[in-house]
Design a protein around this motif. Structure first.
Motif, PDB file in Angstrom:
ATOM      1  N   GLU A 325     -11.993   6.823 -14.359  1.00 61.82           N
ATOM      2  CA  GLU A 325     -11.806   5.240 -14.442  1.00 61.82           C
ATOM      3  C   GLU A 325     -10.651   5.076 -15.477  1.00 61.82           C
ATOM      4  O   GLU A 325     -10.371   4.207 -15.826  1.00 61.82           O
ATOM      5  N   GLU A 328      -8.033   4.722 -13.153  1.00 64.55           N
ATOM      6  CA  GLU A 328      -8.484   3.242 -11.527  1.00 64.55           C
ATOM      7  C   GLU A 328      -8.140   2.030 -12.962  1.00 64.55           C
ATOM      8  O   GLU A 328      -6.892   1.054 -12.373  1.00 64.55           O
ATOM      9  N   THR A 329      -7.977   2.334 -14.679  1.00 62.55           N
ATOM     10  CA  THR A 329      -7.764   1.153 -15.285  1.00 62.55           C
ATOM     11  C   THR A 329      -5.636   1.410 -14.888  1.00 62.55           C
ATOM     12  O   THR A 329      -4.605   0.045 -14.525  1.00 62.55           O
ATOM     13  N   ARG A 331      -4.249   2.392 -12.351  1.00 65.28           N
ATOM     14  CA  ARG A 331      -3.988   1.758 -10.825  1.00 65.28           C
ATOM     15  C   ARG A 331      -3.733   0.371 -10.800  1.00 65.28           C
ATOM     16  O   ARG A 331      -3.104  -0.693 -10.405  1.00 65.28           O
ATOM     17  N   SER A 332      -5.291  -0.504 -11.511  1.00 65.82           N
ATOM     18  CA  SER A 332      -4.772  -1.801 -11.136  1.00 65.82           C
ATOM     19  C   SER A 332      -3.705  -2.377 -12.175  1.00 65.82           C
ATOM     20  O   SER A 332      -3.347  -3.427 -12.045  1.00 65.82           O
ATOM     21  N   GLU A 333      -3.693  -1.557 -13.301  1.00 62.60           N
ATOM     22  CA  GLU A 333      -1.842  -2.262 -14.179  1.00 62.60           C
ATOM     23  C   GLU A 333      -0.778  -2.534 -13.027  1.00 62.60           C
ATOM     24  O   GLU A 333      -0.217  -3.386 -12.996  1.00 62.60           O
ATOM     25  N   LEU A 335      -0.682  -2.095  -9.523  1.00 57.83           N
ATOM     26  CA  LEU A 335      -0.866  -2.845  -8.563  1.00 57.83           C
ATOM     27  C   LEU A 335      -0.459  -3.932  -8.629  1.00 57.83           C
ATOM     28  O   LEU A 335      -0.478  -4.763  -8.023  1.00 57.83           O
ATOM     29  N   LYS A 336      -1.149  -5.209 -10.468  1.00 57.38           N
ATOM     30  CA  LYS A 336      -1.207  -6.311 -10.353  1.00 57.38           C
ATOM     31  C   LYS A 336       0.332  -6.806  -9.782  1.00 57.38           C
ATOM     32  O   LYS A 336       0.259  -8.241  -9.572  1.00 57.38           O
ATOM     33  N   GLN A 339       1.779  -5.519  -6.062  1.00 55.03           N
ATOM     34  CA  GLN A 339       1.080  -5.236  -4.581  1.00 55.03           C
ATOM     35  C   GLN A 339       1.681  -7.104  -3.747  1.00 55.03           C
ATOM     36  O   GLN A 339       2.146  -6.578  -2.725  1.00 55.03           O
ATOM     37  N   GLN A 463      -0.590   4.590  -7.693  1.00 57.20           N
ATOM     38  CA  GLN A 463      -0.158   3.616  -7.090  1.00 57.20           C
ATOM     39  C   GLN A 463      -0.683   3.589  -5.810  1.00 57.20           C
ATOM     40  O   GLN A 463      -1.489   3.139  -4.963  1.00 57.20           O
ATOM     41  N   ASP A 466      -5.141   8.063  -3.778  1.00 60.08           N
ATOM     42  CA  ASP A 466      -6.362   8.252  -4.756  1.00 60.08           C
ATOM     43  C   ASP A 466      -6.590   9.960  -4.705  1.00 60.08           C
ATOM     44  O   ASP A 466      -5.589  10.416  -3.530  1.00 60.08           O
ATOM     45  N   LEU A 501      -4.066   5.039  -0.158  1.00 58.07           N
ATOM     46  CA  LEU A 501      -4.609   3.726  -0.641  1.00 58.07           C
ATOM     47  C   LEU A 501      -4.165   2.262   0.455  1.00 58.07           C
ATOM     48  O   LEU A 501      -3.069   2.861   0.402  1.00 58.07           O
TER      49      LEU A 501
END
Ligand code: HEM
Length: 501
Positions: A325, A328-329, A331-333, A335-336, A339, A463, A466, A501
């Motif tokens: 988790e 994932e946090t 990664r989304s930081e 990708l925001k 991307q 990034q 996975d 990914l």
């Protein structure tokens, strides 16, 4: 004969020498510490994981503790307050180095920034290193080079995805770090990702680190110096000479190229590598910066700068695979922010990734690659907290124990990057709670370089991919054992399956 038996035997044989040499000594003002056996002192207390054994002992004897390791008086520091006394209040007194015998081979200690006393020559080397390699300006100018090498790393892992190959995370991080350094210094690759190519340089650096990281009896009993009972000095001599010969050859080739090129010697172009700049400096004043200084500087930087980064990265990935988790946090930081333009994470954006930064801090808190820093030495006798630290005492600062101290950190054994969000704690030497790079005048000169490398390398790995363990192994089953050596490595290398990914 195993190591403890050998020590006991040695203790017996040397007891008489001990009685002759230490009778009449008054240790009453030394910091507290465990009972010392004749001759061997507290060597048996160290065990295979000295950072853990000394952490346990400091719970009993306090954060300022004294031991006798063979003939060496050793002071162990295990709290932020005491560390501040040593590396801030009395920084100059404790700024020298306790030099191991393996650092004396090929006279490395006479030229190397790592081992020289903090005097004029050391100051000159620190200044040169800062100006030509690690100033913000030089690092900004070389950002493209590091990003190019990180793209090569990502392409290599892409190929592993396609061919269904597992990745040895520490090994690929080592190759990437080595190539970033070798391109920064010499504009050439020193290593390849595939195992078929020649890996001579990489293997020699590994071998040198492995041998230098082993505890050497000669350091505890200088009387054994000529015997070199474990053969460590002779092995380090072989590897050290090999690396120096390599640097010597690279310098020769560059000088030849310079003399046959049209531009006058000493005139440099904007994209010069470090070697080019250092050669100019050497030509300007050989007495202040000799060819030997240059070769030993390269040796010191390659040894100090490769495994520290790759093992930190390997620990960070291990913790993230165990805590999906958090991966994932992070990664989304990333990708925001990336991307839309489909780009890899860039150094100039690190400040915009607080969670990624928190992960690196948390990794360095739990897994500092140099658990005792690099041993310092007292230039003269000094008083700290009412106790005497004798002249020439070796100072070990147990940053590993400090990172796991429950009075300093809540849930110290848990990987919780969030603890660093919205708090002003950094590892740049001001916050003595977190000093994996040291503090004061001996603080790591490669800190800013390492800071950038760790963030873009880890950022790119999470990034773009996975990560899973082989054979459906559960992340909670990952062996978290450590191997104590020149750096604190994972006992079992992390091998993982990348998923594109
Ligand atoms: C995660 C990465 C790194 C960590 C955690 C780290 C940590 C340290 C520590 C703890 C020290 C000793 C500080 C002391 O004794 O008080 C040190 C010294 C040193 N480090 Fe680093 N280091 C890292 C990366 C690098 C890099 C990338 C380079 C250069 C390429 C480098 C070059 C050096 C040198 C030359 C010294 C000796 C400085 C002196 O004695 O004056 N390090 N480092």
């Amino acid at each position: 004969m195993d190591y403890p038996t050998f020590l006991l035997l040695l203790s017996f044989i040397l007891s008489i020498i001990y009685v002759l040499t230490v009778s009449g000594r008054n240790d009453s003002r030394l910091p507290p510490g465990p009972y010392r056996f004749p001759v061997i002192g507290n060597l048996l207390d160290l065990g295979h994981e000295p950072h853990r054994s000394l952490a346990t002992l400091s719970k009993r004897y306090g954060p300022l503790m004294s031991l006798k390791l063979g003939s060496r008086t050793t002071i162990v520091v295990s709290s932020p307050d005491i560390a501040k006394e040593f590396f801030h209040t009395h920084d100059r007194v404790f700024s020298s180095r306790s030099v191991p015998e393996t650092a004396r081979v090929i006279d490395h200690h006479k030229f190397s920034m790592v081992w020289l006393p903090a005097e004029d020559h050391w100051r000159r080397l620190r200044r040169i290193t800062k100006e030509y390699m690690f100033s913000a300006q030089r690092l900004d100018a070389s950002e493209g080079l590091r990003e190019k090498k990180i793209r090569e790393l990502v392409r290599h892992i892409d190929r592993c995805c396609t061919s269904g190959k597992v990745v040895n995370v520490g090994a690929v991080a080592f190759t990437t770090t080595l190539n970033i350094l070798s391109n920064y210094m010499f504009s050439m690759d020193f290593a390849q990702y595939d195992s078929v190519s020649s890996q001579e340089f990489k293997e020699t650096v590994w071998a040198l680190m492995e041998v230098s990281g082993k505890p050497n009896l000669v350091d505890f009993f200088p009387i054994l110096k000529r015997l070199d009972p474990q053969g460590l000095v002779s092995r380090v001599t072989i590897y050290g000479k090999k690396l120096l010969t390599n640097f010597d050859r690279i310098i020769d080739q560059r000088l030849q190229r310079r003399s046959s090129s049209s531009s006058p010697v000493g005139v440099s172009s904007a994209n010069d590598d470090v070697l080019e700049l250092l050669l100019n400096l050497n030509l300007k004043d050989e007495s202040k910066f000799s060819r030997n200084d240059m070769m030993h500087l390269f040796l010191a930087l390659f040894i100090a700068g490769t495994d520290t980064i790759s093992s930190t990265l390997e620990w960070a990935m291990t913790e993230l695979i165990r805590n999906p988790e958090k991966m994932e946090t992070a990664r989304s930081e990333i990708l925001k922010l990336t991307q839309n333009d489909d780009k890899n994470i860039q150094e100039s954006c690190i400040a915009q990734f607080p969670f990624l930064q928190a992960i690196i801090k948390e990794t360095l808190r739990l897994h500092p690659p140099a658990p005792f820093l690099i041993p310092h030495e007292a230039i003269h006798e000094a008083e700290v907290q009412g106790f005497t630290v004798p002249k020439n005492a070796q100072i070990l600062c147990n940053v590993w124990a400090m990172g796991r101290n429950p009075t300093v950190w809540s849930n110290p054994e848990t990987f919780m990057p969030e603890r660093f969000l919205n708090v002003e704690i950094d590892y740049k030497g001001q916050d003595f709670k977190l000093i994996p790079f040291g503090a004061g005048r001996r603080i790591c000169p490669g800190l800013n370089f390492a800071h950038r490398m760790l963030h873009i390398m880890l950022g790119s790995l999470i990034q773009n991919f996975d990560w899973e363990l082989e054979g459906n192994a559960s992340p909670q089953d990952i062996d978290m054992g450590e191997k104590f050596g020149i750096t604190l490595q994972r006992n079992i290398p992390l091998v993982a399956i990348p998923i594109k990914l």
